[in-house]
Scaffold this motif. Structure first.
Motif, PDB file in Angstrom:
ATOM      1  N   ARG A 112       0.640  -1.294  -0.032  1.00  0.00           N
ATOM      2  CA  ARG A 112      -0.120   0.081   0.105  1.00  0.00           C
ATOM      3  C   ARG A 112       0.896   1.226   0.200  1.00  0.00           C
ATOM      4  O   ARG A 112       0.423   2.264  -0.515  1.00  0.00           O
ATOM      5  CB  ARG A 112      -0.804   0.083   1.259  1.00  0.00           C
ATOM      6  N   TYR A 113       1.977   1.271   0.558  1.00  0.00           N
ATOM      7  CA  TYR A 113       2.699   2.293   0.745  1.00  0.00           C
ATOM      8  C   TYR A 113       3.880   2.443  -0.203  1.00  0.00           C
ATOM      9  O   TYR A 113       5.113   3.238  -0.031  1.00  0.00           O
ATOM     10  CB  TYR A 113       3.360   2.471   2.135  1.00  0.00           C
ATOM     11  N   VAL A 114       4.446   1.533  -1.322  1.00  0.00           N
ATOM     12  CA  VAL A 114       5.282   1.432  -2.085  1.00  0.00           C
ATOM     13  C   VAL A 114       5.618   3.015  -3.004  1.00  0.00           C
ATOM     14  O   VAL A 114       6.629   3.259  -3.319  1.00  0.00           O
ATOM     15  CB  VAL A 114       5.100   0.276  -3.193  1.00  0.00           C
ATOM     16  N   ALA A 115       4.408   3.687  -3.107  1.00  0.00           N
ATOM     17  CA  ALA A 115       4.597   4.855  -3.905  1.00  0.00           C
ATOM     18  C   ALA A 115       4.515   6.175  -3.071  1.00  0.00           C
ATOM     19  O   ALA A 115       5.304   7.036  -3.248  1.00  0.00           O
ATOM     20  CB  ALA A 115       3.464   4.940  -4.736  1.00  0.00           C
ATOM     21  N   SER A 116       3.794   5.919  -2.111  1.00  0.00           N
ATOM     22  CA  SER A 116       3.736   7.284  -0.954  1.00  0.00           C
ATOM     23  C   SER A 116       4.527   7.172   0.056  1.00  0.00           C
ATOM     24  O   SER A 116       5.089   8.226   0.482  1.00  0.00           O
ATOM     25  CB  SER A 116       2.150   7.229  -0.288  1.00  0.00           C
ATOM     26  N   ASP A 117       5.095   5.907   0.607  1.00  0.00           N
ATOM     27  CA  ASP A 117       6.127   5.998   1.787  1.00  0.00           C
ATOM     28  C   ASP A 117       6.876   4.781   1.521  1.00  0.00           C
ATOM     29  O   ASP A 117       6.601   3.883   2.348  1.00  0.00           O
ATOM     30  CB  ASP A 117       5.166   6.049   3.145  1.00  0.00           C
ATOM     31  N   PRO A 118       7.927   4.827   0.591  1.00  0.00           N
ATOM     32  CA  PRO A 118       8.707   3.589   0.344  1.00  0.00           C
ATOM     33  C   PRO A 118       9.353   3.127   1.927  1.00  0.00           C
ATOM     34  O   PRO A 118       9.476   1.680   2.012  1.00  0.00           O
ATOM     35  CB  PRO A 118       9.744   3.815  -0.732  1.00  0.00           C
ATOM     36  N   HIS A 119       9.755   3.879   2.683  1.00  0.00           N
ATOM     37  CA  HIS A 119      10.630   3.400   3.957  1.00  0.00           C
ATOM     38  C   HIS A 119       9.670   2.722   4.667  1.00  0.00           C
ATOM     39  O   HIS A 119       9.840   1.499   5.187  1.00  0.00           O
ATOM     40  CB  HIS A 119      11.265   4.536   4.608  1.00  0.00           C
ATOM     41  N   SER A 120       8.218   3.189   4.956  1.00  0.00           N
ATOM     42  CA  SER A 120       7.242   2.299   5.600  1.00  0.00           C
ATOM     43  C   SER A 120       6.858   1.104   5.135  1.00  0.00           C
ATOM     44  O   SER A 120       6.690   0.126   5.476  1.00  0.00           O
ATOM     45  CB  SER A 120       6.075   3.213   5.849  1.00  0.00           C
ATOM     46  N   ALA A 121       6.980   1.074   3.716  1.00  0.00           N
ATOM     47  CA  ALA A 121       6.589   0.015   2.783  1.00  0.00           C
ATOM     48  C   ALA A 121       7.539  -1.184   3.195  1.00  0.00           C
ATOM     49  O   ALA A 121       7.283  -2.406   3.299  1.00  0.00           O
ATOM     50  CB  ALA A 121       6.477   0.269   1.324  1.00  0.00           C
ATOM     51  N   ARG A 122       8.874  -0.883   3.325  1.00  0.00           N
ATOM     52  CA  ARG A 122      10.038  -1.832   3.536  1.00  0.00           C
ATOM     53  C   ARG A 122       9.504  -2.411   4.797  1.00  0.00           C
ATOM     54  O   ARG A 122      10.086  -3.565   5.281  1.00  0.00           O
ATOM     55  CB  ARG A 122      11.237  -1.265   3.384  1.00  0.00           C
ATOM     56  N   GLU A 123       9.376  -1.431   5.946  1.00  0.00           N
ATOM     57  CA  GLU A 123       9.249  -1.860   7.384  1.00  0.00           C
ATOM     58  C   GLU A 123       8.175  -2.838   7.508  1.00  0.00           C
ATOM     59  O   GLU A 123       8.228  -3.908   8.123  1.00  0.00           O
ATOM     60  CB  GLU A 123       9.012  -0.608   8.175  1.00  0.00           C
ATOM     61  N   CYS A 124       7.061  -2.409   6.795  1.00  0.00           N
ATOM     62  CA  CYS A 124       5.840  -3.427   6.850  1.00  0.00           C
ATOM     63  C   CYS A 124       6.111  -4.779   6.285  1.00  0.00           C
ATOM     64  O   CYS A 124       5.765  -5.934   6.799  1.00  0.00           O
ATOM     65  CB  CYS A 124       4.694  -2.745   6.157  1.00  0.00           C
ATOM     66  N   ARG A 125       6.837  -4.953   4.943  1.00  0.00           N
ATOM     67  CA  ARG A 125       7.350  -6.050   4.557  1.00  0.00           C
ATOM     68  C   ARG A 125       8.179  -6.965   5.673  1.00  0.00           C
ATOM     69  O   ARG A 125       7.842  -8.102   5.730  1.00  0.00           O
ATOM     70  CB  ARG A 125       8.152  -5.951   3.258  1.00  0.00           C
ATOM     71  N   PHE A 185      -0.283   4.412 -12.555  1.00  0.00           N
ATOM     72  CA  PHE A 185      -0.003   3.909 -11.330  1.00  0.00           C
ATOM     73  C   PHE A 185      -0.028   2.244 -11.486  1.00  0.00           C
ATOM     74  O   PHE A 185       0.996   1.756 -10.900  1.00  0.00           O
ATOM     75  CB  PHE A 185      -0.985   4.190 -10.320  1.00  0.00           C
ATOM     76  N   ALA A 186      -0.965   1.665 -12.116  1.00  0.00           N
ATOM     77  CA  ALA A 186      -0.960   0.460 -12.079  1.00  0.00           C
ATOM     78  C   ALA A 186       0.371  -0.267 -12.858  1.00  0.00           C
ATOM     79  O   ALA A 186       0.708  -1.193 -12.585  1.00  0.00           O
ATOM     80  CB  ALA A 186      -2.179  -0.016 -13.155  1.00  0.00           C
ATOM     81  N   GLU A 187       1.049   0.342 -13.666  1.00  0.00           N
ATOM     82  CA  GLU A 187       1.925  -0.161 -14.489  1.00  0.00           C
ATOM     83  C   GLU A 187       3.394  -0.139 -13.845  1.00  0.00           C
ATOM     84  O   GLU A 187       4.264  -0.675 -13.631  1.00  0.00           O
ATOM     85  CB  GLU A 187       2.486   0.701 -15.523  1.00  0.00           C
ATOM     86  N   GLU A 188       3.407   1.139 -12.705  1.00  0.00           N
ATOM     87  CA  GLU A 188       4.412   1.353 -12.077  1.00  0.00           C
ATOM     88  C   GLU A 188       4.482   0.539 -10.802  1.00  0.00           C
ATOM     89  O   GLU A 188       5.415   0.340 -10.245  1.00  0.00           O
ATOM     90  CB  GLU A 188       4.552   2.905 -11.575  1.00  0.00           C
ATOM     91  N   ILE A 231      -8.635  -7.108  -0.110  1.00  0.00           N
ATOM     92  CA  ILE A 231      -8.786  -6.318  -1.226  1.00  0.00           C
ATOM     93  C   ILE A 231      -8.493  -4.936  -1.324  1.00  0.00           C
ATOM     94  O   ILE A 231      -9.079  -4.247  -0.491  1.00  0.00           O
ATOM     95  CB  ILE A 231     -10.295  -6.621  -1.973  1.00  0.00           C
ATOM     96  N   ASN A 232      -7.559  -4.721  -2.053  1.00  0.00           N
ATOM     97  CA  ASN A 232      -6.960  -3.213  -2.014  1.00  0.00           C
ATOM     98  C   ASN A 232      -7.191  -2.549  -3.405  1.00  0.00           C
ATOM     99  O   ASN A 232      -7.049  -3.060  -4.371  1.00  0.00           O
ATOM    100  CB  ASN A 232      -5.516  -3.211  -1.891  1.00  0.00           C
ATOM    101  N   ARG A 233      -7.484  -1.185  -3.372  1.00  0.00           N
ATOM    102  CA  ARG A 233      -7.685  -0.693  -4.615  1.00  0.00           C
ATOM    103  C   ARG A 233      -6.239  -0.170  -5.177  1.00  0.00           C
ATOM    104  O   ARG A 233      -5.423   0.418  -4.275  1.00  0.00           O
ATOM    105  CB  ARG A 233      -8.524   0.914  -4.556  1.00  0.00           C
ATOM    106  N   LEU A 234      -5.975  -0.529  -6.325  1.00  0.00           N
ATOM    107  CA  LEU A 234      -4.790  -0.120  -7.060  1.00  0.00           C
ATOM    108  C   LEU A 234      -4.397   1.209  -7.586  1.00  0.00           C
ATOM    109  O   LEU A 234      -4.701   1.883  -8.633  1.00  0.00           O
ATOM    110  CB  LEU A 234      -4.613  -1.151  -8.272  1.00  0.00           C
ATOM    111  N   ARG A 235      -4.326   2.081  -6.418  1.00  0.00           N
ATOM    112  CA  ARG A 235      -4.111   3.469  -6.746  1.00  0.00           C
ATOM    113  C   ARG A 235      -3.372   4.114  -5.321  1.00  0.00           C
ATOM    114  O   ARG A 235      -3.326   3.215  -4.453  1.00  0.00           O
ATOM    115  CB  ARG A 235      -5.344   4.344  -6.604  1.00  0.00           C
TER     116      ARG A 235
END
Length: 381
Positions: free
Chosen positions: A69-82, A113-116, A257-261
């Motif tokens: 969910r955070y790969v675009a808006s907050d990459p650091h948090s995305a890695r921590e969550c993973r 966004f979907a492609e990225e 289910i997450n919206r891809l955006r």
């Protein structure tokens, strides 16, 4: 300090309890700090003015984020969550349903966004598999027939109440650490650079209790800034975001289910047991108590969620609820753009050497937050 958990009554009727560490705030982070310190041999006393998970810890989707969910808006948090997602699945499998998650785009969503998205997931080391719309609907028949893009990620669901209870129970088993509900901090007694005691009130009886500790940890969630203020600290700066969620009568999907955006309103549906939880909105607020859903917030969730799962438009809902999330201050006026990371504040700049605040973050990163706070506390003792 040798813990003395047997209350001692003074002449004015105030009880006194001694412990190594006082932890203020009975959310999952406070419970995690309690267990982490107990594993290090430190006796703790955990208090909450209400009860375990009475705040945002118990008022959320129950989503164990993959980080996607955070790969675009907050990459650091995305890695921590993973990283924390992978750890918690090994450490607390009894609290987790490994549902998997889908990110889905419908006709009209941003194709760029979907492609990225898969590229960003790869950068964060998040497993991401593209599915055809037919494959996605094969997994989740209630998905919209307007589906144009879908990816599978390792999201899961987690029971925050069981998670907190098991952390507290383990700490108690390890060294007799204690949890006291309905115990509110009124003030701190401070001498030079140290807090000497926290004066608290039993919110049921009105009785006073003085808690004497070597270290004091503020894990008060949305109330952390207020608690720090009681100690004269002005270095905790939070925003408050009210989120409203809905609970359906039935479990509508097997996967999250997450919206891809980019994160927005009503864009996550999380299955939990026999129900599903839909949300959330994000509205700036100054109120921490007695927040309640509005009709507008409910309608927004249903409208946005229905774009992914049309059945949500006609589902039977049995409950709506709201909680307040603490967000670290940012210059943006959009709470969705505020970092979902956390901060550990040692308060030395405020002249205190035995007080710290752990705040921000997410349910998924509670263990990491607890570890960082415990590292600081253990180093000080």
């Amino acid at each position: 300090m040798t813990p003395d958990i047997a209350p001692k009554a003074s002449r004015n009727g105030t009880r006194t309890i001694a412990t190594d560490v006082l932890i203020i705030g009975g959310g999952v982070t406070g419970a995690g700090v309690m267990r982490d310190l107990a594993l290090r041999g430190l006796h703790t006393l955990l208090i909450d003015k209400r009860d375990l998970c009475a705040g945002a810890s118990g008022g959320n989707h129950g989503l164990l984020h993959s980080g996607a969910r955070y790969v675009a808006s907050d990459p650091h948090s995305a890695r921590e969550c993973r990283q924390e997602n992978e750890l918690l699945k090994r450490l607390a499998p009894q609290c987790i349903e490994d549902t998997g998650g889908l990110f889905v785009a419908v006709d009209g969503d941003d194709p760029g966004f979907a492609e990225e998205f898969p590229v960003l997931c790869t950068k964060a080391a998040i497993t991401c598999k593209e599915l055809t719309p037919a494959e996605a609907r094969g997994l989740e028949p209630k998905l919209s027939d307007r589906l144009v893009k879908a990816f599978r990620v390792p999201d899961a669901t987690v029971d925050p109440f069981r998670l907190a209870l098991e952390n507290v129970a383990h700490a108690r088993t390890l060294n007799g650490s204690v949890y006291l509900p309905h115990t509110e901090v009124l003030r701190f007694e401070i001498d030079r650079s140290e807090i000497r005691a926290a004066v608290c009130r039993d919110t049921r009886t009105g009785g006073l209790v003085k808690i004497v500790a070597g270290q004091y940890v503020n894990a008060g969630g949305a109330w952390a800034m207020n608690i720090a203020g009681l100690a004269g600290c002005r270095d905790v700066n939070l925003l408050y975001s009210k989120g409203t969620l809905l609970v359906s009568h039935d479990r509508l999907t097997r996967h999250v289910i997450n919206r891809l955006r980019l994160p927005g309103d009503g864009d996550i549906l999380v299955p939990g047991g026999t129900v599903s939880v839909l949300g959330t909105t994000s509205v700036r607020t100054d109120r921490l108590e007695q927040v309640a859903p509005t009709i507008e917030e409910i309608d927004i969730n249903v409208r946005e969620g229905s774009a992914m799962i049309p059945a949500l438009a006609h589902a039977r809902y049995i409950r709506a609820f709201s909680r307040v999330r603490p967000l670290l201050q940012s210059s943006s006026g959009d709470d969705r753009e505020a970092t979902r990371g956390f901060a550990l504040i040692d308060h030395t700049s405020q002249g205190l050497t035995n007080f710290c605040t752990i705040t921000g973050g997410k349910l998924t990163t509670f263990r990491l937050m607890a570890e960082k706070a415990a590292d600081l506390v253990a180093a000080r003792l």
